[in-house]
Design an enzyme around this catalytic site. Sequence first.
Site, PDB file in Angstrom:
ATOM      1  N   CYS A 134      -5.237  -2.017  -8.149  1.00 25.42           N
ATOM      2  CA  CYS A 134      -6.248  -3.078  -8.289  1.00 25.42           C
ATOM      3  C   CYS A 134      -7.583  -2.701  -7.654  1.00 25.42           C
ATOM      4  CB  CYS A 134      -5.732  -4.384  -7.703  1.00 25.42           C
ATOM      5  SG  CYS A 134      -4.259  -4.956  -8.550  1.00 25.42           S
ATOM      6  N   HIS A 165     -11.372  -9.287  -5.824  1.00 22.59           N
ATOM      7  CA  HIS A 165     -10.310  -9.086  -6.815  1.00 22.59           C
ATOM      8  C   HIS A 165      -9.630 -10.421  -7.095  1.00 22.59           C
ATOM      9  CE1 HIS A 165      -6.895  -7.814  -8.948  1.00 22.59           C
ATOM     10  NE2 HIS A 165      -6.059  -7.798  -7.941  1.00 22.59           N
ATOM     11  N   ASN A 205      -4.725 -12.342 -13.176  1.00 19.95           N
ATOM     12  CA  ASN A 205      -5.036 -11.113 -12.435  1.00 19.95           C
ATOM     13  C   ASN A 205      -5.071  -9.942 -13.423  1.00 19.95           C
ATOM     14  OD1 ASN A 205      -4.866  -8.754 -10.936  1.00 19.95           O
ATOM     15  ND2 ASN A 205      -3.373  -9.537  -9.471  1.00 19.95           N
TER      16      ASN A 205
HETATM   17  O1  UT7 Z   1      -3.199  -7.567  -7.439  1.00 26.14           O
HETATM   18  C1  UT7 Z   1      -2.277  -7.788  -6.393  1.00 26.14           C
HETATM   19  C2  UT7 Z   1      -1.021  -8.389  -7.006  1.00 26.14           C
HETATM   20  N1  UT7 Z   1      -0.286  -9.350  -6.288  1.00 26.14           N
HETATM   21  C3  UT7 Z   1      -0.746 -10.425  -5.601  1.00 26.14           C
HETATM   22  O2  UT7 Z   1      -1.886 -10.646  -5.373  1.00 26.14           O
HETATM   23  C4  UT7 Z   1       0.305 -11.398  -5.109  1.00 26.14           C
HETATM   24  C5  UT7 Z   1      -0.056 -12.115  -3.843  1.00 26.14           C
HETATM   25  N2  UT7 Z   1       0.896 -13.174  -3.608  1.00 26.14           N
HETATM   26  C6  UT7 Z   1       0.849 -14.339  -4.268  1.00 26.14           C
HETATM   27  O3  UT7 Z   1      -0.053 -14.559  -5.064  1.00 26.14           O
HETATM   28  C7  UT7 Z   1       1.920 -15.373  -3.966  1.00 26.14           C
HETATM   29  O4  UT7 Z   1       2.772 -14.902  -2.948  1.00 26.14           O
HETATM   30  C8  UT7 Z   1       2.748 -15.747  -5.231  1.00 26.14           C
HETATM   31  C9  UT7 Z   1       1.896 -16.571  -6.191  1.00 26.14           C
HETATM   32  C10 UT7 Z   1       3.256 -14.498  -5.929  1.00 26.14           C
HETATM   33  C11 UT7 Z   1       3.961 -16.598  -4.842  1.00 26.14           C
HETATM   34  O5  UT7 Z   1       3.551 -17.754  -4.113  1.00 26.14           O
HETATM   35  P1  UT7 Z   1       4.325 -18.156  -2.779  1.00 26.14           P
HETATM   36  O6  UT7 Z   1       3.706 -19.403  -2.296  1.00 26.14           O
HETATM   37  O7  UT7 Z   1       4.302 -16.960  -1.864  1.00 26.14           O
HETATM   38  O8  UT7 Z   1       5.781 -18.498  -3.315  1.00 26.14           O
HETATM   39  P2  UT7 Z   1       7.175 -17.811  -2.998  1.00 26.14           P
HETATM   40  O9  UT7 Z   1       7.241 -16.434  -3.576  1.00 26.14           O
HETATM   41  O10 UT7 Z   1       7.482 -17.961  -1.557  1.00 26.14           O
HETATM   42  O11 UT7 Z   1       8.169 -18.718  -3.818  1.00 26.14           O
HETATM   43  C12 UT7 Z   1       8.330 -20.104  -3.526  1.00 26.14           C
HETATM   44  C13 UT7 Z   1       9.294 -20.707  -4.519  1.00 26.14           C
HETATM   45  C14 UT7 Z   1      10.582 -19.908  -4.661  1.00 26.14           C
HETATM   46  O12 UT7 Z   1      11.646 -20.856  -4.824  1.00 26.14           O
HETATM   47  P3  UT7 Z   1      12.590 -21.273  -3.591  1.00 26.14           P
HETATM   48  O13 UT7 Z   1      13.202 -19.971  -3.121  1.00 26.14           O
HETATM   49  O14 UT7 Z   1      11.666 -21.873  -2.586  1.00 26.14           O
HETATM   50  O15 UT7 Z   1      13.534 -22.221  -4.208  1.00 26.14           O
HETATM   51  C15 UT7 Z   1      10.404 -19.147  -5.945  1.00 26.14           C
HETATM   52  O16 UT7 Z   1      11.610 -18.863  -6.599  1.00 26.14           O
HETATM   53  O17 UT7 Z   1       8.690 -20.726  -5.824  1.00 26.14           O
HETATM   54  C16 UT7 Z   1       9.600 -20.147  -6.770  1.00 26.14           C
HETATM   55  N3  UT7 Z   1       8.828 -19.519  -7.849  1.00 26.14           N
HETATM   56  C17 UT7 Z   1       8.441 -20.198  -8.933  1.00 26.14           C
HETATM   57  N4  UT7 Z   1       8.629 -21.459  -9.324  1.00 26.14           N
HETATM   58  C18 UT7 Z   1       8.076 -21.824 -10.498  1.00 26.14           C
HETATM   59  C19 UT7 Z   1       8.381 -18.243  -7.913  1.00 26.14           C
HETATM   60  N5  UT7 Z   1       7.697 -18.068  -9.052  1.00 26.14           N
HETATM   61  C20 UT7 Z   1       7.727 -19.262  -9.697  1.00 26.14           C
HETATM   62  C21 UT7 Z   1       7.190 -19.715 -10.923  1.00 26.14           C
HETATM   63  N6  UT7 Z   1       7.387 -21.001 -11.285  1.00 26.14           N
HETATM   64  N7  UT7 Z   1       6.453 -18.909 -11.734  1.00 26.14           N
END
Ligand code: UT7
Length: 316
Positions: free
Chosen positions: A108, A243, A273
Amino acid sequence: MKILGTGSALPKMTLTNDMLTQYFDTSDAWISSRTGIKQRQVMSDEHLEDLAAKACQQALENAGLKASDLDFIICSNVLDEFISPNLACRVQGLINTDCPCIHVNGACAGFIFALSMAEAYLNSHMAKHILVVAAEMPSRMVDWTERGTAVLFGDGAGAVVVGEGSQLKAMRLSTKSAIDCLYQKQYINSTPFDTQEANKTSSLQMDGREVFKLAVSASMKDIKELLADCQLKQEDIKHYLLHQANTRILDSICLHLKEDKSKFHQNIQRTGNTSSASIPILLDELHREGKLQQGDYLILSAFGAGFSTGSCLLQW
Ligand code: UT7
């Protein structure tokens, strides 16, 4: 270095959050609140080189130059249909010129790494006009049964033509090897002599929370260092182009810096993204909307797999 022209191109297909609910258990509410993304453009029948070439043609037109004026093409790209020859070579054919071409994979942060190479070529007088294009299709990197990553990305291309000038005031590049939090392996042919297990992973693997933390701290560090390098204060900066990975990452950086939110431009709501293409796409949009005034100070800051960051301070 000076940016002489900008261009961008997005695929024609719009994929909304609601459309994604057909493929996995997700919702517009979750995606919007956790990422800021409402929709993204994804490739259907297009080829990445066509998008890249479109962005390049626009950047050339905007710069008032012809493809034959170019001395070099640097293409930032992670995934491409071809392993070789690189995307820059195919873009060169499409825009119909004959200068040397090279590809850089800085994930990225790749566009800023490519800009740093352009700056070095200009400074060493190896080139006068360089096309720097970032073209990415992360929608083809993710597993479309995996809601955790598939909802985050969109495809697109952004380009700039650069030439000699004093717009670039400072640049910071960094890499700290941290593979596990964000990576994708590719299948490679096995040989009769190969004793290793074949790669099982073919899609992007990400520890979202870890990447989130790394992104916020790395980008804040870069911004502070750039300001110190240029002996400028935050109030001197008119525009932050970060970014477009997640609105919450951008909001968090803005909050920590106690900055005005309107300075942190965003198009992630529409684009998702787009990896290294995100900053040049955003730059092109702001430029075409007339939002960048002569003399404005801009900070561009990108972060991603590596873990690598690339940031620069420009005076428009
Ligand atoms: O270019 C660089 C690329 N990457 C990034 O920039 C990623 C940076 N990180 C992020 O943007 C965030 O960490 C995410 C958007 C990827 C995730 O957000 P989060 O607040 O860190 O959520 P999490 O991964 O802790 O997940 C929370 C919950 C989980 O469920 P449980 O375990 O709490 O029951 C996930 O399974 O959200 C669930 N979850 C979803 N639910 C609905 C994960 N993805 C989804 C989804 N829809 N698409």
